[in-house]
Design a protein around this motif. Sequence first.
Motif, PDB file in Angstrom:
ATOM      1  N   HIS B 185       0.827  -1.157   0.000  1.00 49.05           N
ATOM      2  CA  HIS B 185       0.000   0.000   0.000  1.00 49.05           C
ATOM      3  C   HIS B 185       0.883   1.235   0.000  1.00 49.05           C
ATOM      4  CE1 HIS B 185      -2.500   2.221   3.202  1.00 49.05           C
ATOM      5  NE2 HIS B 185      -2.717   2.734   2.047  1.00 49.05           N
ATOM      6  N   HIS B 186       2.091   1.096   0.440  1.00 50.12           N
ATOM      7  CA  HIS B 186       2.961   2.266   0.461  1.00 50.12           C
ATOM      8  C   HIS B 186       4.401   1.859   0.173  1.00 50.12           C
ATOM      9  CE1 HIS B 186       4.094   0.715   4.383  1.00 50.12           C
ATOM     10  NE2 HIS B 186       5.161   1.455   4.290  1.00 50.12           N
ATOM     11  N   ILE B 187       5.167   2.827  -0.291  1.00 53.63           N
ATOM     12  CA  ILE B 187       6.598   2.623  -0.508  1.00 53.63           C
ATOM     13  C   ILE B 187       7.311   3.803   0.142  1.00 53.63           C
ATOM     14  CG2 ILE B 187       8.423   2.301  -2.221  1.00 53.63           C
ATOM     15  CD1 ILE B 187       6.180   1.772  -4.269  1.00 53.63           C
ATOM     16  N   ILE B 188       8.377   3.509   0.856  1.00 54.64           N
ATOM     17  CA  ILE B 188       9.195   4.600   1.375  1.00 54.64           C
ATOM     18  C   ILE B 188      10.509   4.577   0.608  1.00 54.64           C
ATOM     19  CG2 ILE B 188      10.277   5.643   3.382  1.00 54.64           C
ATOM     20  CD1 ILE B 188       8.258   4.086   5.098  1.00 54.64           C
ATOM     21  N   LYS B 189      10.772   5.654  -0.101  1.00 51.55           N
ATOM     22  CA  LYS B 189      11.984   5.724  -0.918  1.00 51.55           C
ATOM     23  C   LYS B 189      13.022   6.610  -0.251  1.00 51.55           C
ATOM     24  CE  LYS B 189      10.081   5.284  -5.533  1.00 51.55           C
ATOM     25  NZ  LYS B 189       9.823   6.061  -6.739  1.00 51.55           N
ATOM     26  N   HIS B 190      14.237   6.475  -0.700  1.00 49.41           N
ATOM     27  CA  HIS B 190      15.345   7.357  -0.313  1.00 49.41           C
ATOM     28  C   HIS B 190      15.596   7.374   1.188  1.00 49.41           C
ATOM     29  CE1 HIS B 190      15.044   8.601  -4.414  1.00 49.41           C
ATOM     30  NE2 HIS B 190      13.823   9.028  -4.236  1.00 49.41           N
ATOM     31  N   GLN B 191      15.396   6.237   1.823  1.00 51.61           N
ATOM     32  CA  GLN B 191      15.715   6.133   3.244  1.00 51.61           C
ATOM     33  C   GLN B 191      17.225   6.162   3.412  1.00 51.61           C
ATOM     34  OE1 GLN B 191      13.642   6.314   5.690  1.00 51.61           O
ATOM     35  NE2 GLN B 191      12.383   4.493   5.926  1.00 51.61           N
ATOM     36  N   PRO B 192      17.783   6.558   4.529  1.00 47.63           N
ATOM     37  CA  PRO B 192      17.104   7.251   5.613  1.00 47.63           C
ATOM     38  C   PRO B 192      17.301   8.752   5.549  1.00 47.63           C
ATOM     39  CG  PRO B 192      19.236   6.543   6.373  1.00 47.63           C
ATOM     40  CD  PRO B 192      19.177   6.259   4.895  1.00 47.63           C
ATOM     41  N   VAL B 193      17.848   9.263   4.472  1.00 47.00           N
ATOM     42  CA  VAL B 193      18.233  10.675   4.496  1.00 47.00           C
ATOM     43  C   VAL B 193      17.113  11.588   4.028  1.00 47.00           C
ATOM     44  CG1 VAL B 193      20.049  12.285   3.939  1.00 47.00           C
ATOM     45  CG2 VAL B 193      20.519   9.869   3.892  1.00 47.00           C
ATOM     46  N   PHE B 194      16.644  11.327   2.815  1.00 45.61           N
ATOM     47  CA  PHE B 194      15.645  12.223   2.248  1.00 45.61           C
ATOM     48  C   PHE B 194      14.391  11.414   1.929  1.00 45.61           C
ATOM     49  CE2 PHE B 194      19.750  14.200   0.986  1.00 45.61           C
ATOM     50  CZ  PHE B 194      19.665  15.251   1.875  1.00 45.61           C
ATOM     51  N   ALA B 195      13.864  10.777   2.939  1.00 47.11           N
ATOM     52  CA  ALA B 195      12.774   9.822   2.747  1.00 47.11           C
ATOM     53  C   ALA B 195      11.554  10.452   2.096  1.00 47.11           C
ATOM     54  CB  ALA B 195      12.392   9.219   4.092  1.00 47.11           C
ATOM     55  N   LEU B 196      10.964   9.683   1.202  1.00 50.02           N
ATOM     56  CA  LEU B 196       9.738  10.095   0.519  1.00 50.02           C
ATOM     57  C   LEU B 196       8.745   8.950   0.660  1.00 50.02           C
ATOM     58  CD1 LEU B 196       8.254  12.017  -1.539  1.00 50.02           C
ATOM     59  CD2 LEU B 196       9.196  10.563  -3.306  1.00 50.02           C
ATOM     60  N   LEU B 197       7.554   9.285   1.111  1.00 50.14           N
ATOM     61  CA  LEU B 197       6.533   8.261   1.329  1.00 50.14           C
ATOM     62  C   LEU B 197       5.510   8.321   0.207  1.00 50.14           C
ATOM     63  CD1 LEU B 197       4.911   6.243   3.146  1.00 50.14           C
ATOM     64  CD2 LEU B 197       3.894   8.241   4.205  1.00 50.14           C
ATOM     65  N   GLU B 198       5.330   7.192  -0.462  1.00 52.79           N
ATOM     66  CA  GLU B 198       4.306   7.117  -1.500  1.00 52.79           C
ATOM     67  C   GLU B 198       3.200   6.198  -1.018  1.00 52.79           C
ATOM     68  OE1 GLU B 198       7.654   7.047  -5.025  1.00 52.79           O
ATOM     69  OE2 GLU B 198       5.798   5.934  -5.244  1.00 52.79           O
ATOM     70  N   VAL B 199       2.002   6.711  -0.930  1.00 54.56           N
ATOM     71  CA  VAL B 199       0.882   5.910  -0.446  1.00 54.56           C
ATOM     72  C   VAL B 199      -0.100   5.698  -1.592  1.00 54.56           C
ATOM     73  CG1 VAL B 199      -0.914   5.691   1.290  1.00 54.56           C
ATOM     74  CG2 VAL B 199       1.128   6.990   1.804  1.00 54.56           C
ATOM     75  N   GLN B 200      -0.493   4.446  -1.780  1.00 58.55           N
ATOM     76  CA  GLN B 200      -1.534   4.124  -2.750  1.00 58.55           C
ATOM     77  C   GLN B 200      -2.861   4.088  -1.998  1.00 58.55           C
ATOM     78  OE1 GLN B 200      -1.304   3.521  -6.017  1.00 58.55           O
ATOM     79  NE2 GLN B 200       0.930   3.609  -6.227  1.00 58.55           N
ATOM     80  N   LEU B 201      -3.809   4.840  -2.474  1.00 58.98           N
ATOM     81  CA  LEU B 201      -5.097   4.905  -1.793  1.00 58.98           C
ATOM     82  C   LEU B 201      -6.071   3.919  -2.415  1.00 58.98           C
ATOM     83  CD1 LEU B 201      -5.485   8.771  -1.698  1.00 58.98           C
ATOM     84  CD2 LEU B 201      -4.885   7.315   0.202  1.00 58.98           C
ATOM     85  N   ALA B 202      -6.740   3.174  -1.560  1.00 58.52           N
ATOM     86  CA  ALA B 202      -7.844   2.341  -2.035  1.00 58.52           C
ATOM     87  C   ALA B 202      -9.032   3.274  -2.268  1.00 58.52           C
ATOM     88  CB  ALA B 202      -8.189   1.299  -0.983  1.00 58.52           C
ATOM     89  N   PRO B 203     -10.016   2.839  -3.039  1.00 62.78           N
ATOM     90  CA  PRO B 203     -11.193   3.696  -3.214  1.00 62.78           C
ATOM     91  C   PRO B 203     -11.766   4.107  -1.873  1.00 62.78           C
ATOM     92  CG  PRO B 203     -11.269   1.889  -4.754  1.00 62.78           C
ATOM     93  CD  PRO B 203     -10.082   1.644  -3.876  1.00 62.78           C
ATOM     94  N   ASN B 204     -11.969   5.402  -1.719  1.00 60.51           N
ATOM     95  CA  ASN B 204     -12.544   6.008  -0.516  1.00 60.51           C
ATOM     96  C   ASN B 204     -11.683   5.879   0.733  1.00 60.51           C
ATOM     97  OD1 ASN B 204     -14.884   6.989  -1.740  1.00 60.51           O
ATOM     98  ND2 ASN B 204     -15.744   4.920  -1.718  1.00 60.51           N
ATOM     99  N   GLU B 205     -10.523   5.360   0.591  1.00 60.60           N
ATOM    100  CA  GLU B 205      -9.631   5.324   1.751  1.00 60.60           C
ATOM    101  C   GLU B 205      -9.128   6.745   2.020  1.00 60.60           C
ATOM    102  OE1 GLU B 205      -5.629   3.064   3.337  1.00 60.60           O
ATOM    103  OE2 GLU B 205      -5.913   3.393   1.207  1.00 60.60           O
TER     104      GLU B 205
END
Lengths: 230, 414
Positions: B185-205
Amino acid sequence: MQTEIKHNPDFAAVRIQFDNPGEQFVTEAGAMLSRDTALTMTTNLRGGLGAALKRKLLGGESLFQNTFTATAAGQTLWVAPAPEGAIECVDLEPGQNLFLQSGAYLCSTTGIQLDTKFQGGKGFFSGEGLFLLRVHGQGRIWFCTYGAIHAVDLGAHYQGYICDTGHMVAFTQGLSYTVNKVGGLKSLFLSGEGLVCTFKGQGRLWMQTRDPSGLAAFLQPFRPVKSRQT
Amino acid sequence: MPRDGVAEFVSECTPQLCSSVRAFADPIQKTGLHEDLSTWQCKCIGRFVVEDGDRGRAEPRQFCRREQVNELVEDAFDASPGLGSWRGPGVPLADGRSGNLADAHVERRGQGERCPLRNASDHRAANEKKAYECAEEQRELEEGAPRALARREAVRFRCLRHPALLPFRNTSALTPCSSEFILPHHIIKHQPVFALLEVQLAPNEVVVAEAGAMVARASHVAMAVKLNAPAHAGFFGKLRAFVIALVRKLFAGETFFVNHFSSPQGGWVWLAPALSGAVKHIVLQGNTMLFSAGAFLAFSGDITMRPRFGGCRSLLAKEGAFFLETSGTGELWITSYGAIEELQCNGSYVVDNGHLVGFDASLNFTIKAPGGGLVGLLGSGEGLVCEFQGQGRIFIQTRNVSALVEWLTPLLPS
């Protein structure tokens, strides 16, 4: 004692696990992240007031140092410096010296002593302070950098080496350096390099990939300006 | 056939499978099972990426826990050699667009929406950084934190075994022209310095994020600025939320409002904290955790947050006297300046006040002097420390903002 450097090179921290009760570890003041409650911490002027004052005033280190003593096997301690960057560890034998830029010391085993070494006028010009920290004794010492660490062995591949004064962090005793201008007056003012250290001899030189004064110069325009009082 | 580097696997689903996915998704939402599903780590995306061309050992690490996906992928490949189709660079995808890796995109079935920046180098970076998390888990395992790990594994595997997801586990459901994998449901990229969180939303979540944390979002995802109150709160609940928001703003270092992201058809949102540092994913299952002020980045699910006073002595600490108490069921993403380390407290542990990120509410804590008597208090440089008692997890950060400022200040011209 088992030690491990984690999260190099950006947010490095040292994890220490004690094997036996009674083992000791010395850190710079304020460097502890966390520890077992049962570890005892004592804060003292290691080497007496004179030596501590010298470290503080001349070597840019804290007046006090913290000594942690294990009371049982398996206790842990975490240590980290203030600036973003890496940590390097060096093993020293009796008679060996390691010279550190002021403020670079992080922690060490108890056999290590810190002292200061007068650099002469070149220290004043190099922007590193008049004194270097001289580390000697027997044991292991950890120092920190701002940015990642780049180590170079001089003597084998390089006969001489020039590094920017702000990027020099540490070097072993076989090396000596002089502070020079990069070139003529034009390059002194326009090249942005200022002064450089020219190293000679045989030994290892550690450099940091970022210069703290570069960060300071970058941040300066962003600081809020106080309104002038009339 | 894929060669060196990152290759793509594009699944081609039959319309029948699409409808069967929808068929089991709808009843879940209607029967309320969806709430339970909100804790699963994975969603279905019709594509994943593997490293190396070895079919038997595909490792789409950046999307999922390796073990999970390995299992699924290996099962699938073993079951049906003609499964899906492999795409190398430059091979056109099923719909005729170029499948060039440089502008690869995630295809969400039924929407045809493009998710940008998922190119080959991105995947590689994510893979490398994922190694950091794997190492972290390995360390936990070695250091004897089996309880915490076992608990989290249990969450994951229960999710995978959720009845609604069984079609995916069942290899016979993976017919030659259909492949559907469970992806997070989510990916955290560029750990641990410049972390970026990508969240995939389910319908109506709904994902609730700290104000100012959004980096990008799908254009159809709506953003609503709200007070941090539960959805079903009445007038008094709202009033209470207002007071709490005020307290959060004034004392807990958080912003007054939070942003709600949601969309009827699902979507994605990218979030990032203000400071350089890591993002940590935490699953709450009815348990309560406390975080230091400023650690909150986002949450989804039924989670309530309120400030908790740390005691009179915490007023002396420069890190703020309030903790953020989170409880409920759902997912939580926290952030810190520096890398985040998870420690297991068995009995008693001391953490420097400025380096504390969060801890389980099962731990009792007191704020006290660092030890070493008066000299220790004044000279040790540790300020005040938190002493924990009991069993539970503690999260620490390896850097401290106030230490950075102290280090930087003498360098700045006055």
